[in-house]
Design an enzyme around this catalytic site. Structure first.
Site, short mmCIF file in Angstrom:
data_model
loop_
_atom_site.label_atom_id
_atom_site.label_comp_id
_atom_site.label_asym_id
_atom_site.label_seq_id
_atom_site.Cartn_x
_atom_site.Cartn_y
_atom_site.Cartn_z
N GLY A 24 0.84 -1.18 0.00
CA GLY A 24 0.00 0.00 0.00
C GLY A 24 0.87 1.23 0.00
O GLY A 24 1.91 1.26 0.65
N ASP A 51 9.03 -7.49 -4.02
CA ASP A 51 8.24 -7.42 -5.24
C ASP A 51 7.15 -8.47 -5.15
O ASP A 51 7.43 -9.66 -4.93
CB ASP A 51 9.14 -7.67 -6.45
CG ASP A 51 8.44 -7.46 -7.78
OD1 ASP A 51 7.24 -7.78 -7.88
OD2 ASP A 51 9.09 -6.96 -8.72
N LYS A 79 -4.84 -4.67 0.11
CA LYS A 79 -5.90 -3.67 0.22
C LYS A 79 -5.76 -2.66 -0.92
O LYS A 79 -4.82 -1.88 -0.97
CB LYS A 79 -5.81 -2.95 1.57
CG LYS A 79 -6.86 -1.88 1.80
CD LYS A 79 -6.79 -1.38 3.24
CE LYS A 79 -7.79 -0.26 3.48
NZ LYS A 79 -7.29 1.04 2.94
N HIS A 108 -6.50 -3.96 -8.27
CA HIS A 108 -7.19 -3.27 -9.37
C HIS A 108 -6.22 -2.56 -10.31
O HIS A 108 -6.60 -2.14 -11.40
CB HIS A 108 -8.23 -2.29 -8.83
CG HIS A 108 -7.68 -1.18 -8.01
ND1 HIS A 108 -7.69 -1.20 -6.64
CD2 HIS A 108 -7.09 0.00 -8.34
CE1 HIS A 108 -7.15 -0.10 -6.16
NE2 HIS A 108 -6.77 0.64 -7.18
#
Length: 372
Positions: free
Chosen positions: A216, A259, A273, A277
């Site tokens: 994140g 990675d 989280k 997408h």
């Protein structure tokens, strides 16, 4: 064979409504520009500092704007009130904006700088990123992108136009300020509502002894919130070196460079989280395969926790439209997309998982547990 045609014979009222709808859809970008203007002028913060409500003359004074701009600011505020960005007492359509009292609502509260609240994440940079010149130009290039016969994997319209992918190390070479705004905007977007998730979905963390939180932007904010609520969890944050180098120090979590596509630090659970997408279906499968390798069996409590937009009209047309716009944002600027439950099911199966559960739908997002 041509499809059978059905003649459209609109009534006069339908024609006039259609024209008004065409105006709205063609000019919605001006609402975005008005929002950008409000953010750049710090209007939400000014209203907050004035006690949460103010008149137009007082707002002009607080913003140190020329008094000649008062009627023009009134027109901006009238549009933003109608669009649901601010609330107002007394504003109406007859131009009497100077008599109105403008107030913050939950949306504009997110645009107030300096609010001390665990549930507040300043969203200024999300707005500035999504209406930036580079984003807008990529959107304007959509028709040209569709006409081009491009080799797979297809670059996004953003990458095709600007020559570099978004949210990548090379984005900084395109425009350092854009790179900074995007990083800040994505971080603000990703960290919003972590408190809600912890309160409403606490069972996903109960009993965990270790958690790897993956990639994140400024992920320590969400990870730290989880550790504060569940201090027995040992949390590791996996991120790119350039993100960890600039992230604020945090003794509550352990940060590891790495990675997603190569190796993920082992833990009882892995959390993704608002990460997947950004990636194509094929890349999501590769990432989830690494997640599966990092966790124990389901019997030992192994799972992957995914928090993503879950496309579908289950929350009504306005929320669904917001989800579809976020999908368009991904299509124009990345190689990723927002996904339906069926899309996720297929990805989980291809990545070798045996089962999944949608724990809860929170707003536009779904909290999903995936089991090996």
């Amino acid at each position: 064979m041509a499809a059978s045609s059905h003649a459209i014979a609109p009534t006069d009222a339908e024609l006039l409504q259609a024209q008004a709808d065409l105006w709205r859809h063609s000019l919605y970008y001006l609402t975005s520009m008005a929002l950008k203007c409000a953010v750049e002028l710090h209007i939400p913060t000014a209203i907050h500092n004035l006690g949460g409500a103010t008149t137009l003359p007082d707002l002009v004074t607080a913003l140190s704007l020329p008094k000649t701009k008062l009627p023009f600011l009134g027109r901006i505020m009238r549009l933003l009130v109608t669009s649901g960005i601010f609330a107002s007492d007394g504003a109406n359509g007859d131009g009497a904006a100077a008599e109105a009292v403008y107030r913050l609502n939950p949306l504009s509260w997110l645009l107030v700088e300096g609010v001390e609240s665990e549930d507040h994440t300043y969203q200024k940079y999300f707005v500035l990123a999504t209406v930036s010149q580079h984003y807008v130009d990529a959107g304007l290039s959509l028709a040209d992108w569709f006409r081009k016969d491009l080799p797979e994997p297809l670059p996004s319209p953003f990458e095709c136009l600007h020559g570099v992918p978004l949210a990548h190390e090379s984005t900084k070479l395109l425009d350092e300020e854009l790179d900074r705004i995007v990083e800040e905007g994505v971080a603000a977007h990703d960290n919003l509502a972590i408190g809600t998730i912890i309160r409403e979905c606490s069972d996903i963390f109960s009993g965990l002894h270790s958690l790897t939180y993956c990639c994140g932007r400024q992920g320590n904010i969400s990870a730290t919130a989880i550790i504060k609520a569940f201090p027995d969890i040992k949390c590791t944050v996996l991120n790119l070196p350039r993100v960890i180098e600039t992230a604020p120090a945090d003794d509550a979590v352990s940060s590891v460079t790495g990675d997603l596509f190569h190796t993920i630090p082992p833990a009882q659970a892995v959390m993704l989280k608002l990460v997947l997408h950004f990636w194509s279906d094929e890349d999501c499968v590769k990432i989830l395969e690494q997640c599966r390798k990092a966790i124990p069996s389901r019997e030992e409590g192994g799972k992957v926790i995914i928090i993503e937009i879950l496309l579908g009209p289950y929350m009504g047309p306005i929320m669904y439209e917001a989800q579809l716009l976020m999908d368009m944002l991904m299509m124009v600027n990345t190689r990723g997309r927002q996904r339906t439950e069926n899309d996720w099911r297929q990805i989980f199966t291809k990545a070798g998982f045996s089962d999944y559960k949608i724990v809860k739908k929170i707003g536009a997002r779904g909290v999903i547990e995936v089991y090996p």
